[in-house]
Design an enzyme around this catalytic site. Structure first.
Site, PDB file in Angstrom:
ATOM      1  N   GLU A 309      12.321  36.981 -42.188  1.00 54.73           N
ATOM      2  CA  GLU A 309      13.427  37.948 -41.702  1.00 54.73           C
ATOM      3  C   GLU A 309      14.203  38.152 -42.791  1.00 54.73           C
ATOM      4  OE1 GLU A 309      15.229  35.935 -38.373  1.00 54.73           O
ATOM      5  OE2 GLU A 309      14.154  36.930 -36.963  1.00 54.73           O
ATOM      6  N   ASP A 383       9.611  32.999 -30.590  1.00 53.19           N
ATOM      7  CA  ASP A 383      11.077  32.758 -30.677  1.00 53.19           C
ATOM      8  C   ASP A 383      11.937  32.237 -29.570  1.00 53.19           C
ATOM      9  OD1 ASP A 383      13.290  32.649 -32.114  1.00 53.19           O
ATOM     10  OD2 ASP A 383      13.427  34.624 -32.374  1.00 53.19           O
ATOM     11  N   GLU A 411      20.084  31.753 -26.784  1.00 57.16           N
ATOM     12  CA  GLU A 411      20.100  32.957 -27.322  1.00 57.16           C
ATOM     13  C   GLU A 411      19.244  33.930 -26.408  1.00 57.16           C
ATOM     14  OE1 GLU A 411      18.131  33.237 -30.962  1.00 57.16           O
ATOM     15  OE2 GLU A 411      17.968  35.254 -30.858  1.00 57.16           O
TER      16      GLU A 411
END
Ligand code: GCV
Length: 726
Positions: A309, A383, A411
């Site tokens: 990322e 993820d 998240e």
């Protein structure tokens, strides 16, 4: 009001507060260390009697902290101030210590409990009955004391104790994704608890209470800054601040670690390169490590996110992850520090399936890492989705220590407005059988080194902690912090037992509360899977913010950030084919696992769309079509939130009014959001299936476009002034 009546009122208020009356407020700050008054009078009398005297000479800071915790707990729960004694009074004494103290009572502490373990037992010393808490080290005493206090918190008898416990994992670490500007990446509980501006001068009481809470569940490490790291953290100015935190943590047996940016030698040191094989780079890190240890002699080590990322890493210089990790490991080794090197990697050359990338990059490096490197692997291959199959790297690197990484911050599980108890998610992954060492080689056994005793072991949890009064945003999110610690200590503990303890310690021992609430806690993660991503759907949330549904996302910065990349819905069907006819990611698992998941006869419904692209009319084991099953799960998920909130309403008066009301309101928000997820996803997928939604189900209040066009501003969890929408 007359003088006496005012005084009388004050005394009454104090008394009521002390008895923990549910009429009063509790903001949740004390976490599971509430130390509520023992309500059962007979039990309280028995406790007081058995704990009238204490033998606990506390010379070190750690022992002083343990003693102070014991005295606070006993005072708060029993209004008891035990008398400091030198000799044992039969049946009325608790004696606590390490071998040094205990040898004067001819008590030996067995080596088998290790450096961090403890014993809590009822024993006879010189014909006198007493309670003994013994450990080989001061930190073992701290763990023993917290666990002894827990027995009283959950109202267990202490008459016949025989407990021996020790951690199964060496490194039990919280990872904070906290930025130096106090924003928290994917944080939903306010700003960072670390007040970098006021450090090192001001030691907030929070730092101490944070350390206490961690120690109470056996957490022994804290990475205080974000893996998307700022090189500044290694500057002398910041190291002084880090040192101040380390000094607080040390008392509770917690080591401090730092996330480091691989390009620090360039950004901070002014070098031209960060190539791990360059001698000047090596020297820079060696000197930096020496400098850190001069501030913090027991510094834990580094956590690194590299070549992922957009983060810099060794691959930028044509080197491998092992080259990068080993160079840092060499710098830390003389000081006994470790490197936690993350396997969460996916580069910008979009592969055919992001699922496969970490395995492809790391498996060839098995056995190539230095002994003080541990590769940190997320529980699943993508993820932290609501449900993922276990990561195929578990079991695939027998000669490399692998550290589990769970995400406590929600998240992908509804931020801090959704009640999701994560222990069942942890257990599901840890108890998965990898078959890589034959039947029974579960993920838990792989990571705790059962098959390779040489390896260091560990578990990390991405923290869900912020500056909110109640630390975690949602009162029940505290349970995930607690459950992480308990699971890292011993991954065989059941989610039900952990929930039971947590509820009694945090709220009340009233069975009429504990039993129904525990039931819905245990169900809560499955509920959320149902209304967000049932049957193996994954990565269908809003882009960037990751808030709310976004199955339509098809124009994110890169293909593998799009929801459409993962669900692949079309008129023919839905799901990601990872069998031989598709990306073939299943070959990354042992043959037994592959065979089970690739066959439609044996693949569990929960993983179906992780591995198969199936037609909308595919007949499920329930007899329903895939389309009907999908709709069924979405509706069942939202309905279960309604049921949960009905159960909660019945809890009024059983706990304090403040937390009762907060949870009640949060459940309404959760219900609304669950309905949004349900309606948005069902309407979106219907544009492909073209199949009806049973008329018995409530209709969506809005058309699909309403959901697609809704913008959310200033969603928490993203730093700065970013008010990204999805
Ligand atoms: C810290 C996901 C999150 C990122 C996070 C990343 C990681 O992609 O959305 O915010 O970055 O995981 O684990 O490194």
């Amino acid at each position: 009001m007359g003088k006496y009546s005012l005084k009388y009122l004050c005394v009454l208020m104090l008394l009521l507060l002390k008895t923990g009356s549910s009429a009063f407020a509790d903001n949740g700050y004390k976490l599971w260390l509430e130390y509520n008054k023992v309500g059962n009078p007979q039990l309280a009398v028995a406790y007081r009697q058995q704990l009238s005297y204490v033998i606990f000479p506390a010379a070190s800071d750690r022992l002083k902290a343990a003693k102070s915790e014991l005295l606070t707990g006993l005072d708060e729960m029993l209004t008891l101030k035990p008398v400091d004694a030198k000799s044992i009074i039969n049946g009325q004494t608790i004696i606590i210590g390490t071998p040094q103290l205990l040898k004067s009572f001819s008590i030996a502490v067995p080596d088998s409990i290790g450096g961090e373990g403890y014993l809590i037992k009822t024993t006879l010393i010189g014909q006198k009955k007493c309670i003994l808490i013994a450990a080989n080290s001061d930190v073992g005493v701290i763990y023993g004391v917290f666990n002894f206090l827990k027995l009283i918190q959950i109202n267990q008898s202490i008459s016949k104790l025989n407990i021996s416990d020790h951690p199964r994992m060496m490194y039990r670490v919280l990872d904070h994704w906290d930025n130096l500007n106090r924003t928290v990446e994917r944080g939903y509980a306010g700003s960072s608890i670390w007040n970098w501006h006021k450090l090192p001068g001001v030691i907030d009481q929070r730092y101490i209470d944070y350390a206490r809470a961690n120690a109470s569940v056996g957490i022994n490490g804290s990475v205080v800054n974000n893996v998307n790291a700022d090189a500044l953290i290694l500057s002398p100015q910041y190291l002084l601040k880090v040192q101040a935190l380390a000094n607080v943590f040390r008392t509770y047996g917690i080591k401090i670690y730092l996330s480091v940016k691989f390009s620090s030698p360039v950004e901070l040191g002014g070098l031209k390169t960060a190539d791990p094989l360059d001698p000047a780079v090596k020297k820079w890190w060696t000197d930096k490590a020496d400098e850190i240890y001069s501030y913090i002699p027991d510094f834990g080590g580094f956590l690194v996110k590299a070549n992922s990322e957009g983060q810099p890493g060794p691959q930028s210089y044509g080197r491998t992850h092992a080259d990068g990790a080993n160079m840092l490991a060499d710098a830390l080794a003389p000081h006994h520090g470790i490197v936690m090197w993350r396997a969460f990697v996916y580069d910008n050359k979009v592969p055919d399936d992001r699922f496969k990338q970490a395995y492809n990059e790391f498996k060839p490096l098995d056995g190539k890492f230095k002994d003080n490197v541990i590769v940190q692997v997320k529980n699943g291959p993508i993820d932290f989705q609501p449900r993922e199959p276990f990561h195929p790297l578990f079991g695939a690197m027998p000669n490399t220590p692998l550290m589990m990484e769970f995400q406590l911050t929600q998240e992908y599980l509804g931020f801090s407005t959704h009640l999701v108890y994560e222990a069942p998610l942890f257990a599901e992954c840890l108890q998965s059988d990898t078959y890589t060492r034959g039947k029974g080689s579960t993920v838990a056994r792989i990571i705790r080194g059962d098959f390779n005793k040489k390896l260091i072991t560990g578990m990390a949890g991405v923290a869900n902690i912020g500056a909110d009064l109640n630390w975690c945003g949602h009162p029940f999110a505290q349970a995930n912090w607690y459950a992480f610690g308990r699971t890292a200590w011993n991954s065989d503990q059941s989610p039900a037992v952990i929930a039971d303890d947590w509820l009694r310690m945090t709220f009340t021992d009233d069975e009429n509360f504990v039993s129904p609430v525990k039931k819905f806690m245990l169900q809560s993660r499955e509920n959320t899977v149902n209304y967000m991503a049932p049957l193996g759907l994954h990565h269908i949330m809003g882009v960037s913010t990751h808030y709310g549904p976004g199955p339509w996302v098809d124009n994110a910065g890169r293909p593998d950030w799009n929801a459409t990349y993962y669900h692949k819905a079309d008129s023919a069907g839905i799901g990601f084919d990872r069998t031989a006819t598709g990306s073939n990611a299943l070959t990354q698992y042992a043959p037994e696992v592959k065979a089970r998941w690739e066959s439609l006869q044996t693949c569990p419904d929960e993983y179906l769309l992780w591995f198969h692209h199936l037609s909308w009319t595919y007949k499920m084991s329930s007899g329903r079509s895939l389309w009907d099953e999908l709709v069924y799960h979405y509706y069942a998920g939202a309905e279960s939130v309604k049921q949960m909130s009905r159960t909660w309403e019945k809890m009024e008066g059983k706990i304090d009014a403040e937390r009762f009301s907060e949870v009640k309101q949060l459940m309404q928000v959760q219900l609304n959001e669950a309905i949004t997820w349900r309606d948005a996803c069902v309407l979106y997928f219907q544009t492909f299936s073209k199949m009806p939604i049973e008329t018995t189900y409530p209709k969506s209040q809005h058309p699909l476009d309403y959901y697609r066009n809704t913008k959310f501003y200033y969603v928490p969890g993203i730093g700065g002034n970013n008010y990204m929408t999805n």
